[in-house]
Scaffold this active site. Structure first.
Site, mmCIF file in Angstrom:
data_model
loop_
_atom_site.group_PDB
_atom_site.id
_atom_site.type_symbol
_atom_site.label_atom_id
_atom_site.label_comp_id
_atom_site.label_asym_id
_atom_site.label_seq_id
_atom_site.Cartn_x
_atom_site.Cartn_y
_atom_site.Cartn_z
ATOM 1 N N CYS A 19 34.161 5.634 18.288
ATOM 2 C CA CYS A 19 32.944 6.336 17.867
ATOM 3 C C CYS A 19 33.283 7.338 16.768
ATOM 4 C CB CYS A 19 32.335 7.046 19.073
ATOM 5 S SG CYS A 19 31.001 8.159 18.630
ATOM 6 N N LYS A 76 -4.507 -8.159 -1.046
ATOM 7 C CA LYS A 76 -3.823 -9.321 -0.511
ATOM 8 C C LYS A 76 -2.944 -8.826 0.631
ATOM 9 C CE LYS A 76 -1.144 -13.349 -1.854
ATOM 10 N NZ LYS A 76 -0.095 -13.293 -0.845
ATOM 11 N N TYR A 107 -12.140 4.542 28.729
ATOM 12 C CA TYR A 107 -12.213 3.092 28.490
ATOM 13 C C TYR A 107 -11.554 2.345 29.648
ATOM 14 C CZ TYR A 107 -11.638 -1.481 26.326
ATOM 15 O OH TYR A 107 -11.685 -2.823 26.083
ATOM 16 N N SER A 109 -3.549 -22.661 -0.666
ATOM 17 C CA SER A 109 -2.806 -21.452 -1.026
ATOM 18 C C SER A 109 -3.333 -20.962 -2.369
ATOM 19 C CB SER A 109 -1.313 -21.719 -1.050
ATOM 20 O OG SER A 109 -1.035 -22.672 -2.038
ATOM 21 N N LEU A 110 -2.707 -19.963 -2.931
ATOM 22 C CA LEU A 110 -3.237 -19.350 -4.151
ATOM 23 C C LEU A 110 -2.231 -19.407 -5.285
ATOM 24 C CD1 LEU A 110 -4.806 -16.071 -2.706
ATOM 25 C CD2 LEU A 110 -6.048 -18.007 -3.653
ATOM 26 N N CYS A 129 28.568 3.740 21.584
ATOM 27 C CA CYS A 129 29.627 4.641 22.010
ATOM 28 C C CYS A 129 29.521 4.818 23.522
ATOM 29 C CB CYS A 129 29.437 5.984 21.313
ATOM 30 S SG CYS A 129 30.341 7.297 22.095
ATOM 31 N N GLU A 166 -6.166 -13.120 7.569
ATOM 32 C CA GLU A 166 -4.741 -12.834 7.660
ATOM 33 C C GLU A 166 -4.488 -11.988 8.898
ATOM 34 O OE1 GLU A 166 -3.310 -14.284 5.141
ATOM 35 O OE2 GLU A 166 -1.309 -13.397 4.886
ATOM 36 N N ASP A 220 -0.223 -8.841 3.476
ATOM 37 C CA ASP A 220 1.042 -9.545 3.635
ATOM 38 C C ASP A 220 1.240 -9.848 5.122
ATOM 39 O OD1 ASP A 220 3.255 -10.744 2.653
ATOM 40 O OD2 ASP A 220 4.487 -8.940 2.605
ATOM 41 N N TYR A 274 -11.248 -13.168 5.477
ATOM 42 C CA TYR A 274 -11.605 -13.214 4.057
ATOM 43 C C TYR A 274 -12.150 -14.554 3.601
ATOM 44 C CZ TYR A 274 -6.761 -14.912 4.126
ATOM 45 O OH TYR A 274 -5.616 -15.567 4.436
ATOM 46 N N CYS A 288 29.789 12.574 24.160
ATOM 47 C CA CYS A 288 29.622 12.390 22.716
ATOM 48 C C CYS A 288 28.534 13.333 22.211
ATOM 49 C CB CYS A 288 29.246 10.946 22.423
ATOM 50 S SG CYS A 288 28.930 10.659 20.679
ATOM 51 N N LYS A 335 -11.571 -13.568 -6.560
ATOM 52 C CA LYS A 335 -12.282 -14.823 -6.299
ATOM 53 C C LYS A 335 -13.592 -14.846 -7.080
ATOM 54 C CE LYS A 335 -10.483 -14.725 -1.608
ATOM 55 N NZ LYS A 335 -10.726 -14.363 -0.207
ATOM 56 N N LYS A 357 -0.144 -10.351 -8.193
ATOM 57 C CA LYS A 357 0.959 -9.775 -7.413
ATOM 58 C C LYS A 357 1.379 -8.430 -7.984
ATOM 59 C CE LYS A 357 2.310 -12.708 -4.160
ATOM 60 N NZ LYS A 357 3.467 -13.466 -4.338
ATOM 61 N N CYS A 376 32.772 11.091 18.430
ATOM 62 C CA CYS A 376 33.604 11.647 19.504
ATOM 63 C C CYS A 376 34.919 10.916 19.715
ATOM 64 C CB CYS A 376 32.818 11.700 20.805
ATOM 65 S SG CYS A 376 32.609 10.097 21.592
ATOM 66 N N ASP A 383 -9.225 7.068 25.729
ATOM 67 C CA ASP A 383 -8.622 5.849 26.284
ATOM 68 C C ASP A 383 -8.797 5.770 27.801
ATOM 69 O OD1 ASP A 383 -7.884 5.514 23.741
ATOM 70 O OD2 ASP A 383 -5.707 5.537 24.074
ATOM 71 N N GLU A 421 -10.186 -8.189 -3.421
ATOM 72 C CA GLU A 421 -9.780 -7.728 -2.076
ATOM 73 C C GLU A 421 -8.276 -7.516 -2.095
ATOM 74 O OE1 GLU A 421 -10.364 -11.320 0.180
ATOM 75 O OE2 GLU A 421 -12.387 -11.536 -0.627
#
Ligand code: IVH
Length: 670
Positions: free
Chosen positions: A408, A115, A36, A81-82, A426, A174, A117, A226, A431, A290, A314, A411, A33, A113
């Site tokens: 609490c 699905k 980069y 939609s599906l 608290c 998605e 979420d 997709y 504590c 599909k 599903k 304590c 990193d 593929e």
């Protein structure tokens, strides 16, 4: 512009995009990193110098001021939609319907593929450049979230590489968040007293629909492409062809995309995805099937809102039914108190679940969860289990509510809850649930600055029972230390000496060291200016704190709560008896203060300056101003030294005034 600069910029952009692709899409980075970041800074420098900025430059992903609201965008082709299938038989019926519609018995080639979420997104590229990105909305019209989508590193800003580039193309996919990221995000939110996201989909949607793209940029979102909407200047023959092209053009595509001949092969593939489901890094709630061939897809067409050529299978939800046997209040290391349900063990998706966080009392009341209730528990993927709802019909009348905490559970100190926050905390200094973290902070550099008492040593003292309370720090004997691993004659003496040396301190440092919620170094300094000594703060009313400039309601409530906890005041007395002396050189008797030239001004310091940063912070404070960490619209000035990076960029885009070191010196000279 020198042609060597131009060449270097082009080279850097290509190299950085290559690394970004390896990291964010292929998941196999080849450089560290830091390396980069170094290349990135070099590119920023050259772009600033020459003004030559390529549209594909990774510097172009963030930095626009927040929006008031999102514009609307019409999708050239509606986003559909599906239809769903909930069993393998329903998947077979889908195949039957297709064959019947086509009046043919020939085996169909399908694709399968996962699905995802998340949140459906359309990416519109014009002449190979990302032109805009929009949410699905009602399918016909969505919201323009281009600025937020540009921050997602896996999404190419330009279509390049060897792939043929269509004149215009609308890609669909998605946007989602990995489960691990989702959990990190919720942990942070709970710590900050914010409501947790219920599931990864809400987290992704909430992150995309931010008016300030800087927030989206901090959320580590991902995308899987997709589908395709309108396209000009190219033709895709099949879903497989589309996937191949997307892959070549470096777009992220669904993991484990497969073609399958005939519906039985399809079922074998979805079964495989289902068994691997809990190991996937993201939340998949099913598999999408599909028809592969686009000509066949066109022939099959659409019924109202869903295509005839696709279906979502599903997965059975990861839910179970059980009884809440008890609810306990658990105190975290930061003092946040969380209600936790103890349940009759139940197996969900192959894992036994017996505890579930109830997040906070607002949530308990909203869902009306009571001890003895029968509840539906959900465990989605690797996500921590949560209560979906209570089956109130099962109630017998003996169920008990779990009241909000007034003290609490660990304590016994009283608890505070701030305006607008859901978490209770608290306020006890000693504590047990928090004391370790508190002592680590207490001893740290900016606080009591006890040398040789870093995190590791505090943990060692704590786990060996040498410190259970703050005051125990001043009771440690050298002989006790010598019995511990890591301590020898010299190191033990060093620590004893350092503790002794730290006993004389200032009120500002001491107040910061106490780790009172919201009291950072700046607030501690302000308090020291206005309160003569520690006793002056005992039982302080919040109103008196709010009279101090820049001290708001939250801060005042937190301080007042802290100093009205008797146990805390007793600890101060004990510390005094053990030789801790708190002096207050910062106190300004009322009326003595002169107006500072930087009154009410906030500064952000960035880059390398000719002197240590603290010196500039002191200068700013001396003149009545205040140094803060991050740039916002409210920042008055950014003091920028050499090699200033993202903060300077942000200041520029927000239109915050930027000062060089000499301009700053000039300002305070006046
Ligand atoms: S295809 C006409 N493929 O599921 C076909 N959708 O329940 C449109 N989704 O709105 C969608 N993963 O947001 C497709 N691999 C995938 C998907 C997928 C997730 C979402 C998408 C769609 C919703 C329908």
């Amino acid at each position: 512009m020198q042609s060597s600069d131009k060449k270097e910029i082009e080279q850097l952009v290509s190299e950085l995009n290559d690394h970004s692709y390896r990291y964010h899409v292929l998941d196999t980075p080849v450089i560290a990193d830091a390396e980069y970041d170094k290349l990135f800074r070099r590119l920023q420098e050259l772009e600033a110098k020459t003004g030559y900025i390529l549209p594909s430059s990774p510097t172009q992903r963030v930095g626009a001021p927040p929006l008031e609201k999102f514009d609307k965008v019409r999708h050239v082709e509606p986003m559909l939609s599906l239809d769903n299938a909930f069993s393998h038989d329903e998947v077979r019926e889908f195949d039957q319907r297709i064959k019947k519609f086509l009046k043919s018995d020939a085996e169909i080639e399908y694709t399968v593929e996962p699905k995802y979420d998340g949140l459906a997104m359309e990416l519109s590229y014009r002449k190979g450049k990302l032109h805009h990105a929009s949410t699905r909305g009602d399918g016909v019209e969505g919201e323009d979230v281009t600025r937020n989508i540009r921050t997602i590193k896996a999404i190419p800003l330009t279509i390049e590489n060897d792939a043929s580039v269509p004149e215009e193309i609308d890609l669909r996919g998605e946007v989602y968040i990995d489960i691990e990221e989702f959990e990190n995000l919720n942990r942070e939110r709970e710590k900050a007293g914010e409501a947790a996201f219920a599931n990864p989909r809400n987290a992704a949607a909430g992150s995309v629909r931010q008016l300030d793209s800087a927030i989206t940029a901090g959320r580590k979102l991902h995308m899987a492409c997709y589908g395709v909407g309108a396209v000009k200047g190219m033709e895709f023959k099949s879903q497989k062809h589309l996937m191949e092209w997307l892959g070549q053009a470096r777009f992220p595509v669904p993991l484990g995309f497969k073609t399958a001949k005939g519906i039985e092969q399809v079922i074998a593939v979805i079964q495989k995805i289902e068994t691997e489901r809990s190991r996937l890094p993201f939340e998949a709630d099913g598999a999408v099937i599909k028809v592969n061939d686009f000509a066949l897809q066109r022939q099959l067409g659409i019924k109202t809102r869903e295509p005839r050529w696709a279906i979502a299978y599903k997965f059975p939800a990861h839910q179970g039914v059980t009884v809440i046997e008890d609810i306990i209040a658990s105190v975290g290391r930061t003092g946040a108190i969380t209600p936790v349900a103890i349940m009759k063990p139940v197996r969900i998706g192959g894992v036994t679940v017996s505890r579930s966080t109830l997040h906070n009392w607002d949530e308990i009341e909203r869902k009306d969860i009571r001890i003895g209730d029968t509840v539906i528990i959900e465990r989605a993927g690797d996500v921590i289990p949560h209560v979906v709802s209570v089956m109130t019909d099962n109630r017998s009348g003996s169920e008990r509510r779990f009241p909000r905490p007034s003290t609490c559970p660990v304590c016994g100190s009283h608890v505070a809850r701030e305006e607008g926050e859901v978490a209770f905390r608290c306020v006890g200094l000693n504590c047990e649930a928090q004391v370790l973290e508190k002592i680590i902070h207490y001893a740290s550099r900016g606080a009591m600055d006890i040398e040789h008492l870093g995190e590791k040593n505090v943990e060692l003292l704590y786990s060996n029972g040498l410190v259970k309370h703050f005051s125990d720090l001043y009771r440690i004997k050298k002989e006790q230390l010598l019995g511990l691993p890591r301590f020898a004659e010299k190191s033990a003496q060093n620590l004893i000496d350092a503790v002794e040396k730290s006993k004389r301190t200032t009120l500002a440092r001491f107040l910061f060291a106490l780790g009172i919620l919201h009291v950072g170094e700046f607030a501690a300094k302000q308090l020291a200016k206005h309160f003569k000594d520690l006793q002056d703060l005992y039982q302080v009313a919040p109103e008196r704190i709010m009279e101090i400039k820049q001290m708001g309601e939250k801060l005042a409530a937190s301080i007042s709560e802290f100093f009205s906890e008797k146990g805390n005041l007793l600890t101060f007395e004990a510390l005094g008896e053990l030789g801790v002396i708190v002096e207050n050189p910062d106190y300004e008797a009322p009326g003595a203060k002169q107006a500072g030239i930087l009154d009410n001004k906030t500064f952000v310091i960035t880059g390398t300056l000719s002197q240590p940063r603290e010196l500039f912070e002191q200068l700013i404070e001396k003149h009545g101003g205040r140094a803060t960490g991050s740039v916002s619209k409210k920042t008055s000035y950014v003091l920028a030294g050499e090699e200033a990076g993202s903060k300077l960029e942000k200041a520029k885009t927000l239109g915050v005034k930027i000062l060089s070191e000499s301009e700053f010196m000039e300002l305070i000279k006046e």
